[in-house]
Design an enzyme around this catalytic site. Structure first.
Site, PDB file in Angstrom:
ATOM      1  CG  PHE A  81     -10.564 -38.751  56.581  1.00  0.00           C
ATOM      2  CD1 PHE A  81     -11.562 -38.664  55.626  1.00  0.00           C
ATOM      3  CD2 PHE A  81      -9.262 -38.416  56.216  1.00  0.00           C
ATOM      4  CE1 PHE A  81     -11.275 -38.245  54.335  1.00  0.00           C
ATOM      5  CE2 PHE A  81      -8.963 -38.007  54.927  1.00  0.00           C
ATOM      6  CZ  PHE A  81      -9.973 -37.914  53.987  1.00  0.00           C
ATOM      7  CE1 TYR A 149     -20.850 -39.980  61.316  1.00  0.00           C
ATOM      8  CE2 TYR A 149     -22.723 -40.086  59.837  1.00  0.00           C
ATOM      9  CZ  TYR A 149     -21.367 -39.947  60.037  1.00  0.00           C
ATOM     10  OH  TYR A 149     -20.536 -39.774  58.969  1.00  0.00           O
ATOM     11  NE  ARG A 290     -29.609 -49.634  57.683  1.00  0.00           N
ATOM     12  CZ  ARG A 290     -28.455 -49.458  57.037  1.00  0.00           C
ATOM     13  NH1 ARG A 290     -27.524 -50.385  57.100  1.00  0.00           N
ATOM     14  NH2 ARG A 290     -28.233 -48.378  56.323  1.00  0.00           N
TER      15      ARG A 290
HETATM   16  N1  UFG Z   1     -28.679 -52.052  52.969  1.00  0.00           N
HETATM   17  C1  UFG Z   1     -29.220 -53.311  52.878  1.00  0.00           C
HETATM   18  N2  UFG Z   1     -28.516 -54.363  53.403  1.00  0.00           N
HETATM   19  C2  UFG Z   1     -27.291 -54.209  53.994  1.00  0.00           C
HETATM   20  C3  UFG Z   1     -26.728 -52.904  54.068  1.00  0.00           C
HETATM   21  C4  UFG Z   1     -27.459 -51.852  53.545  1.00  0.00           C
HETATM   22  O1  UFG Z   1     -30.330 -53.496  52.361  1.00  0.00           O
HETATM   23  O2  UFG Z   1     -26.703 -55.195  54.459  1.00  0.00           O
HETATM   24  C5  UFG Z   1     -29.418 -50.907  52.400  1.00  0.00           C
HETATM   25  C6  UFG Z   1     -29.770 -49.886  53.473  1.00  0.00           C
HETATM   26  O3  UFG Z   1     -30.980 -50.219  54.119  1.00  0.00           O
HETATM   27  C7  UFG Z   1     -29.859 -48.612  52.628  1.00  0.00           C
HETATM   28  C8  UFG Z   1     -28.801 -48.820  51.531  1.00  0.00           C
HETATM   29  O4  UFG Z   1     -28.595 -50.231  51.492  1.00  0.00           O
HETATM   30  O5  UFG Z   1     -31.111 -48.528  52.047  1.00  0.00           O
HETATM   31  C9  UFG Z   1     -27.491 -48.124  51.808  1.00  0.00           C
HETATM   32  O6  UFG Z   1     -27.065 -48.471  53.120  1.00  0.00           O
HETATM   33  P1  UFG Z   1     -25.580 -48.183  53.662  1.00  0.00           P
HETATM   34  O7  UFG Z   1     -25.546 -48.701  55.074  1.00  0.00           O
HETATM   35  O8  UFG Z   1     -24.587 -48.692  52.705  1.00  0.00           O
HETATM   36  O9  UFG Z   1     -25.483 -46.601  53.637  1.00  0.00           O
HETATM   37  P2  UFG Z   1     -26.392 -45.496  54.370  1.00  0.00           P
HETATM   38  O10 UFG Z   1     -27.115 -44.777  53.272  1.00  0.00           O
HETATM   39  O11 UFG Z   1     -27.219 -46.045  55.450  1.00  0.00           O
HETATM   40  O12 UFG Z   1     -25.282 -44.647  55.092  1.00  0.00           O
HETATM   41  C10 UFG Z   1     -24.525 -43.665  54.455  1.00  0.00           C
HETATM   42  C11 UFG Z   1     -23.182 -43.537  55.150  1.00  0.00           C
HETATM   43  C12 UFG Z   1     -23.373 -43.072  56.569  1.00  0.00           C
HETATM   44  C13 UFG Z   1     -24.169 -41.819  56.577  1.00  0.00           C
HETATM   45  C14 UFG Z   1     -25.461 -41.999  55.839  1.00  0.00           C
HETATM   46  C15 UFG Z   1     -26.200 -40.708  55.697  1.00  0.00           C
HETATM   47  O13 UFG Z   1     -22.512 -44.761  55.118  1.00  0.00           O
HETATM   48  O14 UFG Z   1     -22.122 -42.860  57.168  1.00  0.00           O
HETATM   49  O15 UFG Z   1     -25.206 -42.465  54.518  1.00  0.00           O
HETATM   50  O16 UFG Z   1     -27.551 -40.930  55.678  1.00  0.00           O
HETATM   51  F1  UFG Z   1     -24.467 -41.444  57.832  1.00  0.00           F
END
Ligand code: UFG
Length: 332
Positions: A81, A149, A290
């Site tokens: 991991f 990443y 974002r």
């Molecule tokens: N989001 C918000 N506010 C926040 C955090 C997240 O609106 O404070 C939204 C993001 O914009 C996104 C969704 O919630 O639309 C999910 O976001 P996360 O950050 O929880 O997860 P991600 O989909 O960005 O990331 C995940 C994994 C990463 C991986 C990625 C692959 O956590 O490690 O999927 O695309 F790289």
């Protein structure tokens, strides 16, 4: 003995917990740069069937640190991991990611080859697919990462293929979608500093200093304008790792699987499950998108079901419930 790298982190610690509950002997290797000593302490104190949790603090970028673990312990298989995993940070500082995630893994694999350990379960990611060309995403979807990443994780997948051909290293690469939830018994949970993930950030807005939850992007081409993701419970995710270990122990060939539920939820839907679980309104602020967030990421998980016999069981509400219990216990 199973070696878990990154065993003091979020997903790694849940894997250690499950291995111990299954009566396995575990050695954890973690630099504690992002993992937590407190997690190791909690895991060490558990009343468990597994005989041992040895913890060795070390950095995969230092070859001798990981070589020492293979000299000291008789390792049957590795679950790997340890990695940096923040997309935005990887854009700002790619060297940090390539050096840690790729070079660090090369050191791990070298130590494994020297010790003749040839089974590894590797935590890969949906980020290796890049911008989806279709959804749900199956394992045959082109892998074209759009950030460093994702590149590091894909490079490691490729390296593992070459090591299989040349040295007989058998690997199972598990491509995670969005992992949520915590151990229902509250021993371990999600603990990132800084926290960037959706569910913990929503829950922290409820607990915290009155800070609103920032929702990133309301103009995506989805059913309510917010991003769709496939949320997979941590315990279901770890179950797949146990099946992958069994598969390798029984002589299974190198393979790769998506870990998701086949079902997507929008950010607004997740937010509303969170409000439901905490039982009151949570302050929300709608913000701009974002950068780098694709509109929709949903897994096709048929292959993991067919080959590993895996089936996720938890609902999003189950995951948010355990995440909420964990957040509250941390505040206490
Ligand atoms: N989001 C918000 N506010 C926040 C955090 C997240 O609106 O404070 C939204 C993001 O914009 C996104 C969704 O919630 O639309 C999910 O976001 P996360 O950050 O929880 O997860 P991600 O989909 O960005 O990331 C995940 C994994 C990463 C991986 C990625 C692959 O956590 O490690 O999927 O695309 F790289």
């Amino acid at each position: 003995m199973i070696l878990v790298t990154g065993g003091a982190g979020y997903i790694g610690s849940h894997c250690v917990l499950r291995l111990l509950r299954d009566g396995k002997d575990v050695v954890v290797f973690d630099s504690l740069e992002l993992g937590h000593q407190e997690i190791i302490d909690r895991l060490s104190k558990l009343d468990r069937p597994g005989k041992l949790i040895a913890f060795r603090k070390g950095d995969l970028k230092e070859p001798e640190d990981i070589e020492a673990v293979f000299s000291e312990f008789d390792i049957d298989a590795v679950v790997h991991f340890a990695a940096y995993s923040q997309v935005a940070e990887s854009m700002r500082d790619p060297q940090k990611y390539y050096y840690n995630n790729v070079y660090g893994t090369l050191n791990l694999l070298k130590a494994m080859m020297s010790a003749d350990v040839k089974r590894i379960v590797f935590s890969s990611t949906a980020a290796t697919y890049g911008e989806p060309e279709y959804v749900p995403i199956d394992e045959g979807h082109p892998q074209k990462p759009i950030n460093p990443y994702g590149n590091t994780k894909l490079m490691v997948e490729r390296i593992m293929d070459d090591y299989d051909r040349a040295y007989g290293l058998r690997s199972v690469r598990l491509r995670y979608f969005n992992v949520v939830g915590a151990d229902p018994a509250g021993n371990v949970g999600e603990w990132h500093e800084p926290e960037t993930h959706l569910v913990p950030n929503v829950l922290k807005s409820k607990l915290g200093d009155g800070k609103e939850f920032s929702l990133f992007g309301t103009d995506y081409p989805t059913r309510d304008g917010t991003c769709v993701r496939d949320y997979i419970d941590i315990e279901d995710l770890i179950e797949a790792h146990m099946l992958a270990l069994d598969y390798l122990m029984k002589g299974g060939a190198t393979d790769y699987f998506n870990l998701g539920t086949n079902d997507g939820s929008t950010v607004r839907e997740v937010f509303s499950v969170c409000e439901d679980v905490v039982g009151s309104k949570i302050p929300l602020r709608e913000c701009a998108r974002r950068p780098g967030d694709p509109a929709t990421l949903v897994a096709d998980n048929a292959k993991a079901k067919r080959v590993l016999g895996w089936a996720p069981k938890k609902t999003l509400k189950d995951s948010v419930t355990t995440a909420w219990a964990w957040e509250r216990s941390r505040q206490d």
